[in-house]
Design a protein around this motif. Structure first.
Motif, PDB file in Angstrom:
ATOM      1  N   GLY A   1       0.832  -1.207   0.000  1.00 15.78           N
ATOM      2  CA  GLY A   1       0.000   0.000   0.000  1.00 15.78           C
ATOM      3  C   GLY A   1       0.866   1.257   0.000  1.00 15.78           C
ATOM      4  O   GLY A   1       0.608   2.217  -0.748  1.00 15.78           O
ATOM      5  N   ILE A   2       1.900   1.243   0.818  1.00 10.19           N
ATOM      6  CA  ILE A   2       2.792   2.406   0.903  1.00 10.19           C
ATOM      7  C   ILE A   2       3.514   2.596  -0.428  1.00 10.19           C
ATOM      8  O   ILE A   2       3.612   3.698  -0.964  1.00 10.19           O
ATOM      9  CB  ILE A   2       3.824   2.222   2.055  1.00 10.19           C
TER      10      ILE A   2
ATOM     11  N   GLU B   1       1.333   4.114  -3.213  1.00 12.72           N
ATOM     12  CA  GLU B   1       1.132   5.562  -3.136  1.00 12.72           C
ATOM     13  C   GLU B   1       2.386   6.320  -3.576  1.00 12.72           C
ATOM     14  O   GLU B   1       2.296   7.324  -4.289  1.00 12.72           O
ATOM     15  CB  GLU B   1       0.716   5.974  -1.719  1.00 12.72           C
TER      16      GLU B   1
ATOM     17  N   GLU C   1       2.531   6.229  -7.305  1.00  9.31           N
ATOM     18  CA  GLU C   1       1.538   7.101  -7.934  1.00  9.31           C
ATOM     19  C   GLU C   1       2.033   8.555  -7.943  1.00  9.31           C
ATOM     20  O   GLU C   1       1.979   9.246  -8.963  1.00  9.31           O
ATOM     21  CB  GLU C   1       0.229   6.973  -7.143  1.00  9.31           C
ATOM     22  N   LYS C   2       2.553   8.988  -6.795  1.00 11.61           N
ATOM     23  CA  LYS C   2       3.042  10.379  -6.713  1.00 11.61           C
ATOM     24  C   LYS C   2       4.230  10.592  -7.664  1.00 11.61           C
ATOM     25  O   LYS C   2       4.332  11.615  -8.332  1.00 11.61           O
ATOM     26  CB  LYS C   2       3.506  10.718  -5.297  1.00 11.61           C
TER      27      LYS C   2
ATOM     28  N   ARG D   1       1.236  13.991   2.734  1.00  9.97           N
ATOM     29  CA  ARG D   1       1.120  12.561   2.387  1.00  9.97           C
ATOM     30  C   ARG D   1       2.432  11.833   2.691  1.00  9.97           C
ATOM     31  O   ARG D   1       2.457  10.733   3.221  1.00  9.97           O
ATOM     32  CB  ARG D   1       0.759  12.374   0.910  1.00  9.97           C
TER      33      ARG D   1
ATOM     34  N   LEU E   1       3.081   8.714   5.195  1.00  8.80           N
ATOM     35  CA  LEU E   1       3.704   7.435   4.811  1.00  8.80           C
ATOM     36  C   LEU E   1       4.908   7.138   5.702  1.00  8.80           C
ATOM     37  O   LEU E   1       5.115   6.011   6.147  1.00  8.80           O
ATOM     38  CB  LEU E   1       4.155   7.477   3.341  1.00  8.80           C
TER      39      LEU E   1
ATOM     40  N   TYR F   1      10.815   3.662  -2.751  1.00  4.25           N
ATOM     41  CA  TYR F   1      10.013   2.630  -3.420  1.00  4.25           C
ATOM     42  C   TYR F   1      10.815   1.340  -3.581  1.00  4.25           C
ATOM     43  O   TYR F   1      10.335   0.239  -3.311  1.00  4.25           O
ATOM     44  CB  TYR F   1       9.590   3.177  -4.787  1.00  4.25           C
TER      45      TYR F   1
END
Ligand code: GDP
Length: 455
Positions: free
Chosen positions: A161-162, A165, A168-169, A195, A199, A428
């Motif tokens: 999940g982290i 996100e 996506e950013k 955000r 995170l 990531y």
């Protein structure tokens, strides 16, 4: 990736009621079919996931009789076609069945190779595969609970999940850099900062209890420090002699020493440098402050022991200095001889919880272990749904936090967006490595080499 057929005894080589020979790989069923004599049908016609009673033969020779299962990939542990022979659980019988399978062309599986295939075939991610070994090695309830939560994918989903996100950013940033006409970065930084903080907070919360969790699943690395003759080896023996103590010799983590671990209820103490303690029982031996310092550095918990029947001396003070940054307890030993100092007063003066004990009679040791249990928050930790205990995961989570911090700094300083994307992608990737994405072969081999045979 290899696609040959691998086989191993999956149940260990001690005698038991049942033992399993597992065979996995494309063509495993055909390979095993001539060995399995089922009633009225060939193994090739066996329904997957059913147990069949049958005889196991090598040519004309009867090797055993037992239950045989066919599992069709991807619905098997390895996600490949798998045959399992449930034999009588004696080493001779199991070896002869395994040899028969190998003689037909299967290869002996390396330790952990079934699980490695499950990983390479995408059925488990790396953290889930690691949970398998943690589960097998679990020695207490907490270790089991943690391993099962990880195996069920809860941890992977949280990490996933982290990552999603972050990706996506980053993707939006990259798109905006490439195509500023269609993607605006107006206000993007202001929206991104909270955000990223969230995170980072999420990862921090995973990290928060990781040390405590690790000490509870692996044992609390405990250093017993004290001048010669204060009673260190007597304490060691008292701990090891606890009613339910289990003594194992495991290699020391950073030095060539033997650690002994003892279990007192849920509490597992890994006693550091016990060889050093035993050697230095001789009063002539120097204080060994360097040795003590190394033990203290490695320890999660320090037990500083004084001869309670005498007043503390400068050497005790020197050892006290080693206890500054670690959870430490002051033990006034030989209480049975009468104490020279009041534990409460000395504890206050030295700023350490202080206990009067007798390693000889065992008096006071219950209170010490109760204190340790509380100090390491056993109950609180047990309530945690997810506990990061794997050091590899912890290091990668820390890297991810660091990259996110750098990204936040860049945002605050108004640095160019392409710098920001570098930090975001670093975070990531660190998180991806936990799951095994982009993990190189050496890392994967190292992880699976820790497994036992047949898993
Ligand atoms: P070390 O050098 O710190 O490991 O100390 P030892 O455990 O070898 O003990 C030194 C001496 O103190 C031995 O003669 C032990 O029997 C004695 N001793 C240890 N603990 C106690 C205790 O609690 N009470 C009494 N009376 N003697 C103790």
């Amino acid at each position: 990736m290899d696609h040959d057929i691998i086989a191993a005894i999956s149940t260990g080589l001690t005698s038991g009621g049942i033992g399993i020979v597992r065979v996995s790989g494309p063509g495993a069923v055909e390979l095993c079919a001539p060995l399995a004599e089922l009633k009225g049908r060939s193994l090739k016609e066996a329904e997957p996931n059913h147990l069949y009673y049958g005889k196991i033969r090598r040519d004309e020779q009867l090797l055993d009789e037992g239950l045989i299962t066919v599992l069709k990939g991807p619905k098997s542990y390895t996600a490949e076609d798998t045959v399992e022979f449930q034999c009588h659980g004696g080493p001779f019988v199991l070896k002869s069945v395994l040899e028969a399978v190998l003689a037909r062309g299967a290869r002996l599986a390396e330790p952990g190779e079934f699980t490695k295939r499950a990983f390479l075939n995408g059925r488990l991610d790396l953290s889930e595969a690691e949970a398998v070994i943690d589960l097998i090695r679990a020695e207490n309830e907490l270790a089991r609970h943690t391993a099962l939560a990880q195996l069920s994918g809860d941890f992977s989903r949280r990490i996933g999940g982290i990552r999603a996100e972050i990706l996506e950013k980053t993707a939006y940033l990259e798109a905006a850099l490439d195509d500023p006409e269609h993607y605006s970065l107006e206000g993007f930084g202001e929206a991104l900062a909270p955000r990223l903080k969230a995170l980072k907070g999420d990862i921090d919360s995973l990290l928060k209890d990781s040390d405590k969790g690790r000490v509870l699943t692996e044992g609390i690395r405990t250093a017993i420090l004290g001048r010669p003759n204060v009673g260190k080896s007597s304490l060691l023996n008292a701990f090891l002699g606890f009613e339910r103590a289990i003594v194992t010799g495991i290699p020391g983590t950073t030095r060539d020493t033997i650690e002994e671990s003892c279990r007192v209820g849920e509490l597992v103490l890994r006693l550091l440098d016990t060889a050093g303690i035993r050697e230095s029982g001789d009063a002539v031996e120097a204080l060994g402050i360097e040795r003590a310092r190394r033990s203290a550095e490695e320890a999660d918990l320090i037990l500083l022991m004084l001869d309670g029947s005498a007043a503390p001396g400068p050497e005790d003070e020197a050892l006290r200095a080693l206890c500054r940054h670690k959870p430490a307890l002051l033990l006034l030993n030989k209480a049975d001889l009468g104490l020279a100092a009041d534990p409460a007063t000395l504890g206050k003066a030295w700023d350490l919880p202080c206990f009067a004990i007798s390693a000889k009679t065992g008096a006071g040791l219950e209170a010490v272990t109760a204190h340790i249990r509380e100090r390491f928050c056993l109950e609180e930790i047990r309530q945690q749904p997810l506990l990061v205990t794997n050091l590899r995961h912890k290091a990668l989570l820390e890297q991810a936090v660091q990259s996110l911090s750098l990204a936040l700094e860049s945002l605050e300083l108004g640095a160019p967006e392409d710098l920001l994307t570098i930090d975001l992608m670093d975070a990531y990737r660190s998180l991806g490595l936990i799951l095994g994405e982009e993990a190189d072969e050496d890392l994967i081999n190292e992880i699976f080499s820790k497994f036992c045979m047949g898993k």
